[in-house]
Design an enzyme around this catalytic site. Structure first.
Site, PDB file in Angstrom:
ATOM      1  N   GLY A 176      33.626  30.908 -42.758  1.00 58.99           N
ATOM      2  CA  GLY A 176      34.245  30.917 -42.237  1.00 58.99           C
ATOM      3  C   GLY A 176      34.149  30.493 -41.438  1.00 58.99           C
ATOM      4  N   CYS A 177      36.367  30.841 -39.864  1.00 60.38           N
ATOM      5  CA  CYS A 177      35.670  30.563 -38.729  1.00 60.38           C
ATOM      6  C   CYS A 177      35.005  31.583 -37.450  1.00 60.38           C
ATOM      7  CB  CYS A 177      36.638  29.758 -38.239  1.00 60.38           C
ATOM      8  SG  CYS A 177      38.020  31.786 -37.916  1.00 60.38           S
TER       9      CYS A 177
END
Length: 387
Positions: free
Chosen positions: A359-360
């Site tokens: 994910g980010c």
């Protein structure tokens, strides 16, 4: 005696008198020693830094080859870098100086330096814990100790309740779990919140630039790079022009106030390091550090650090078969990258389909919306995530 020397003595006398009137006869300002040999910018650059710091009321003993000609600055004459370090040790051991600033020092394992920078977005000071040295041989243990070193340094400089963030690097999630244990057991840690929309104590690049926390916890190699970037991003890297240097060596059973600057540090940064040293001496940093360490140990620090050192069990040769594939749109965060595939396997063994992803904010386990809570319970019980 030359007129120039007489004028210097008179100026020094008035400076000491003013200091006594301001701070009281019983509380003189700290004397800080500075080694001047070894800079990439020449010895004169360090003498200039000493003169700049002296204008702020700090008495500076420059260990170098040239006579000082600025009020509040005294020269300790040497001819080599080796002699310079011997002179530094002598000044500190004798009490003639309360702190030292130098370009190199052989800190023992367990001691590392806490730097201080000015973050560019808002001009806020931020402590980088840590920037040189080896805090511990175990990475997660080192990060936990670095948090304590950073907190103590910030408090000694007048930050009453420093906020703590962990840079998004390997080991940060596990260090977060250990620090949460200390907090749960009574050690007062004020965790910072990322400026990104999803928040959390794990800090990203934006948080570095804006100073989202008072103490940024990282390993010393990463911290060293950050110091160089923050101090010289205006100059192209060969001249450090902004900030306070790489900071004091902090650690148990280390009782000398020694701060590090780089051979690329220019006069403004060296001046900042001298001021940083005077702040720490005036803030009784050793007492502050001892108080923090005692409070952390009362909250179970020794057990927490021992848990950091526990070696993982060997990975089983046989892998679990994947359960029937499902649509996985939910994310479970807080897992170390090196543990990601093991976490997926742990869920497969419980017949829960999962996939690894990124994910980010870092690695995630992807799971179906319907099984998020069940999966979190399993991962929590096995130590992959925290509550």
């Amino acid at each position: 005696m030359a007129d120039k020397e007489i004028n210097r003595i008179i100026a020094d006398t008035f400076l000491k008198l003013a200091d006594t009137l301001e701070n009281g006869a019983q509380a003189p300002r700290a004397v800080i020693a500075l080694t001047a040999l070894g800079s990439e910018h020449g010895e004169d650059e360090l003498y200039q830094a000493a003169a700049m710091a002296a204008k702020q009321g700090i008495q500076v003993k420059v260990i170098g080859t040239k006579p000082a000609n600025a009020p509040g600055v005294e020269t300790v004459s040497i001819s080599t870098e080796e002699e310079g370090h011997e002179a530094l040790e002598s000044l500190l051991d004798s009490g003639a100086a309360q702190g030292g600033v130098t370009m190199h020092y052989p800190f023992p394992i367990g001691v590392s330096t806490v730097g201080r920078v000015i973050t560019p977005a808002k001009g806020k000071a931020m402590y980088i814990a840590t920037t040189t040295g080896t805090t511990a041989l175990d990475r997660v243990e080192g990060l936990v100790r670095n948090a304590l070193y950073g907190i103590a340094t910030a408090k000694a400089c007048g930050v009453a309740e420093p906020t703590v963030g962990l840079l998004n690097i390997d080991g940060a999630r596990q260090a977060e779990l250990q620090l949460l244990k200390l907090a749960t057991n009574g050690y007062p840690i004020r965790f910072a919140t990322s400026g990104r929309s999803d928040g959390g104590v794990i800090m990203r690049g934006n948080d570095l630039l804006r100073g989202s926390c008072d103490v940024m916890v990282t390993d010393s190699l990463t911290g060293n790079i950050l110091m160089k970037l923050f101090s010289s991003y205006h100059t192209g890297g060969n001249y450090e022009s902004v900030g306070y240097g790489y900071g004091p060596g902090m650690g148990e059973n280390f009782d000398k106030l020694i701060l590090i600057v780089s051979r690329a540090s220019g006069a403004p940064v060296v001046q900042g390091a001298i001021e940083f040293a005077a702040e720490l001496a005036g803030g009784d940093y050793q007492r502050v550090f001892a108080t923090e360490l005692k409070a952390a140990k009362q909250a179970g620090l020794d057990a927490v650090l021992a848990g950091c050192r526990v070696q993982k069990q060997p990975v089983e040769v046989s892998k679990a078969a994947a359960p029937p594939k499902e649509v996985v749109t939910a994310e479970i965060h807080g897992i170390e990258i090196l543990d990601l595939e093991d976490a997926v396997q742990a869920l497969w063994k419980e017949n829960i389909y999962a996939e690894s992803g990124m994910g980010c904010t870092g690695p995630v386990v992807l799971i179906s919306e319907a099984k998020v809570e069940q999966a979190k319970g399993i991962l929590l019980s096995k130590g992959y995530i925290g509550e």
